[in-house]
Each structure stands twice: as structure tokens, then as C-alpha cells.
Design a protein around this motif. Structure first.
Motif, mmCIF file in Angstrom:
data_model
loop_
_atom_site.group_PDB
_atom_site.id
_atom_site.type_symbol
_atom_site.label_atom_id
_atom_site.label_comp_id
_atom_site.label_asym_id
_atom_site.label_seq_id
_atom_site.Cartn_x
_atom_site.Cartn_y
_atom_site.Cartn_z
ATOM 1 N N GLU A 38 -18.261 -111.162 -9.241
ATOM 2 C CA GLU A 38 -17.127 -110.256 -9.418
ATOM 3 C C GLU A 38 -16.843 -109.955 -10.881
ATOM 4 O O GLU A 38 -16.424 -108.859 -11.223
ATOM 5 C CB GLU A 38 -15.872 -110.840 -8.763
ATOM 6 N N VAL A 39 -17.067 -110.955 -11.736
ATOM 7 C CA VAL A 39 -16.758 -110.758 -13.162
ATOM 8 C C VAL A 39 -18.012 -110.546 -14.005
ATOM 9 O O VAL A 39 -17.937 -110.473 -15.225
ATOM 10 C CB VAL A 39 -15.919 -111.939 -13.726
ATOM 11 N N GLY A 40 -19.150 -110.470 -13.357
ATOM 12 C CA GLY A 40 -20.391 -110.230 -14.083
ATOM 13 C C GLY A 40 -20.894 -111.424 -14.871
ATOM 14 O O GLY A 40 -21.662 -111.277 -15.816
ATOM 15 N N ALA A 41 -20.499 -112.623 -14.467
ATOM 16 C CA ALA A 41 -20.935 -113.845 -15.157
ATOM 17 C C ALA A 41 -22.310 -114.275 -14.637
ATOM 18 O O ALA A 41 -22.757 -113.849 -13.569
ATOM 19 C CB ALA A 41 -19.921 -114.963 -14.933
ATOM 20 N N ALA A 42 -22.954 -115.123 -15.388
ATOM 21 C CA ALA A 42 -24.275 -115.640 -15.015
ATOM 22 C C ALA A 42 -24.174 -116.492 -13.746
ATOM 23 O O ALA A 42 -23.217 -117.238 -13.561
ATOM 24 C CB ALA A 42 -24.858 -116.461 -16.150
ATOM 25 N N THR A 43 -25.164 -116.373 -12.908
ATOM 26 C CA THR A 43 -25.199 -117.130 -11.656
ATOM 27 C C THR A 43 -26.370 -118.103 -11.582
ATOM 28 O O THR A 43 -26.513 -118.826 -10.600
ATOM 29 C CB THR A 43 -25.280 -116.169 -10.447
ATOM 30 N N THR A 44 -27.200 -118.138 -12.609
ATOM 31 C CA THR A 44 -28.418 -118.952 -12.590
ATOM 32 C C THR A 44 -28.126 -120.426 -12.301
ATOM 33 O O THR A 44 -28.801 -121.055 -11.483
ATOM 34 C CB THR A 44 -29.174 -118.818 -13.922
ATOM 35 N N SER A 45 -27.129 -120.977 -12.951
ATOM 36 C CA SER A 45 -26.789 -122.386 -12.759
ATOM 37 C C SER A 45 -26.345 -122.661 -11.323
ATOM 38 O O SER A 45 -26.716 -123.675 -10.726
ATOM 39 C CB SER A 45 -25.686 -122.793 -13.737
ATOM 40 N N ILE A 46 -25.576 -121.747 -10.782
ATOM 41 C CA ILE A 46 -25.096 -121.911 -9.409
ATOM 42 C C ILE A 46 -26.274 -121.864 -8.438
ATOM 43 O O ILE A 46 -26.371 -122.686 -7.527
ATOM 44 C CB ILE A 46 -24.052 -120.833 -9.064
ATOM 45 N N VAL A 47 -27.163 -120.920 -8.642
ATOM 46 C CA VAL A 47 -28.339 -120.790 -7.775
ATOM 47 C C VAL A 47 -29.191 -122.061 -7.852
ATOM 48 O O VAL A 47 -29.678 -122.554 -6.831
ATOM 49 C CB VAL A 47 -29.156 -119.534 -8.158
ATOM 50 N N THR A 48 -29.346 -122.604 -9.042
ATOM 51 C CA THR A 48 -30.117 -123.833 -9.235
ATOM 52 C C THR A 48 -29.481 -125.004 -8.494
ATOM 53 O O THR A 48 -30.173 -125.791 -7.829
ATOM 54 C CB THR A 48 -30.249 -124.156 -10.734
ATOM 55 N N GLN A 49 -28.155 -125.113 -8.587
ATOM 56 C CA GLN A 49 -27.438 -126.196 -7.898
ATOM 57 C C GLN A 49 -27.575 -126.065 -6.380
ATOM 58 O O GLN A 49 -27.784 -127.059 -5.675
ATOM 59 C CB GLN A 49 -25.960 -126.181 -8.277
ATOM 60 N N LYS A 50 -27.455 -124.846 -5.883
ATOM 61 C CA LYS A 50 -27.584 -124.622 -4.445
ATOM 62 C C LYS A 50 -28.986 -124.985 -3.962
ATOM 63 O O LYS A 50 -29.147 -125.600 -2.906
ATOM 64 C CB LYS A 50 -27.254 -123.170 -4.106
ATOM 65 N N GLN A 51 -30.004 -124.628 -4.735
ATOM 66 C CA GLN A 51 -31.372 -124.947 -4.337
ATOM 67 C C GLN A 51 -31.597 -126.459 -4.333
ATOM 68 O O GLN A 51 -32.269 -126.992 -3.435
ATOM 69 C CB GLN A 51 -32.389 -124.255 -5.242
ATOM 70 N N ALA A 52 -31.040 -127.150 -5.310
ATOM 71 C CA ALA A 52 -31.173 -128.613 -5.350
ATOM 72 C C ALA A 52 -30.553 -129.239 -4.106
ATOM 73 O O ALA A 52 -31.112 -130.187 -3.524
ATOM 74 C CB ALA A 52 -30.528 -129.165 -6.618
ATOM 75 N N LEU A 53 -29.423 -128.715 -3.667
ATOM 76 C CA LEU A 53 -28.790 -129.223 -2.447
ATOM 77 C C LEU A 53 -29.640 -128.925 -1.221
ATOM 78 O O LEU A 53 -29.773 -129.765 -0.331
ATOM 79 C CB LEU A 53 -27.395 -128.617 -2.282
ATOM 80 N N ARG A 54 -30.220 -127.743 -1.180
ATOM 81 C CA ARG A 54 -31.085 -127.399 -0.045
ATOM 82 C C ARG A 54 -32.318 -128.296 0.006
ATOM 83 O O ARG A 54 -32.807 -128.649 1.075
ATOM 84 C CB ARG A 54 -31.522 -125.939 -0.129
ATOM 85 N N ASP A 55 -32.849 -128.628 -1.164
ATOM 86 C CA ASP A 55 -34.063 -129.440 -1.242
ATOM 87 C C ASP A 55 -33.821 -130.939 -1.027
ATOM 88 O O ASP A 55 -34.766 -131.681 -0.765
ATOM 89 C CB ASP A 55 -34.739 -129.246 -2.607
#
Length: 86
Positions: A38-55
Motif C-alpha cells: 500500500e505504501v510502496g515499501a520493500a517486500t523482499t524481507s517479508i517474502v523471505t520470512q514467509k518462504q522460511a516458514l513454508r520450508d
């Protein structure tokens, strides 16, 4: 003769515990992700954290654990939080 542990069953229980804990963490990260978008902030860290949880349930150490102590040591507190075993 004492009772032994069914390590195969213990692995499945351990994976189930991980899945239960990660559910609320993934929901929280989904909210963070949406807010970042919504605010145009970086999402890379969030995506990385989500993938770690999935794995997490597929961690190699879970598969190779041969004792309950080794299996309990496979709880990654850096992504899952406090271990339910301590």
C-alpha cells in the motif's frame, strides 16, 4: 523392557507442531506484506520470512533425526519462536 519412541510418528507430530505455529505467523506476515504494498515499501524481507516458514516442515534435520532429542533440536526458534519442547 521399556517403551521406545516411534521416530516416524514423532517426526509427523513435530511437523504438525511447526505447521500449527507458522499459521498465525504467516497471517501476520500477509498483513505486513499488504501494508508494505500500500505504501510502496520493500517486500523482499517479508517474502523471505514467509518462504522460511513454508520450508520449515521440510528441514533436512527433521528427516535425519534418529532420537527425540535430535528432533526437538530441529525447532528453528529464529523463525518459529519459542520451542514447545522446553
Amino acid at each position: 523392557m521399556g517403551f521406545g519412541i516411534d521416530i516416524a510418528k514423532a517426526r509427523e507430530i513435530h511437523k504438525s507442531n511447526i505447521r500449527n505455529v507458522r499459521e498465525s505467523k504467516l497471517i501476520a506476515l500477509d498483513i505486513e506484506f499488504q501494508r508494505a504494498l500500500e505504501v510502496g515499501a520493500a517486500t523482499t524481507s517479508i517474502v523471505t520470512q514467509k518462504q522460511a516458514l513454508r520450508d520449515a516442515p521440510a528441514a533436512a534435520g527433521i528427516t535425519t533425526a534418529t532420537t527425540s532429542v535430535e528432533l526437538k533440536a530441529q525447532w528453528d526458534t529464529s523463525i518459529l519462536g519459542d520451542s514447545p519442547y522446553s
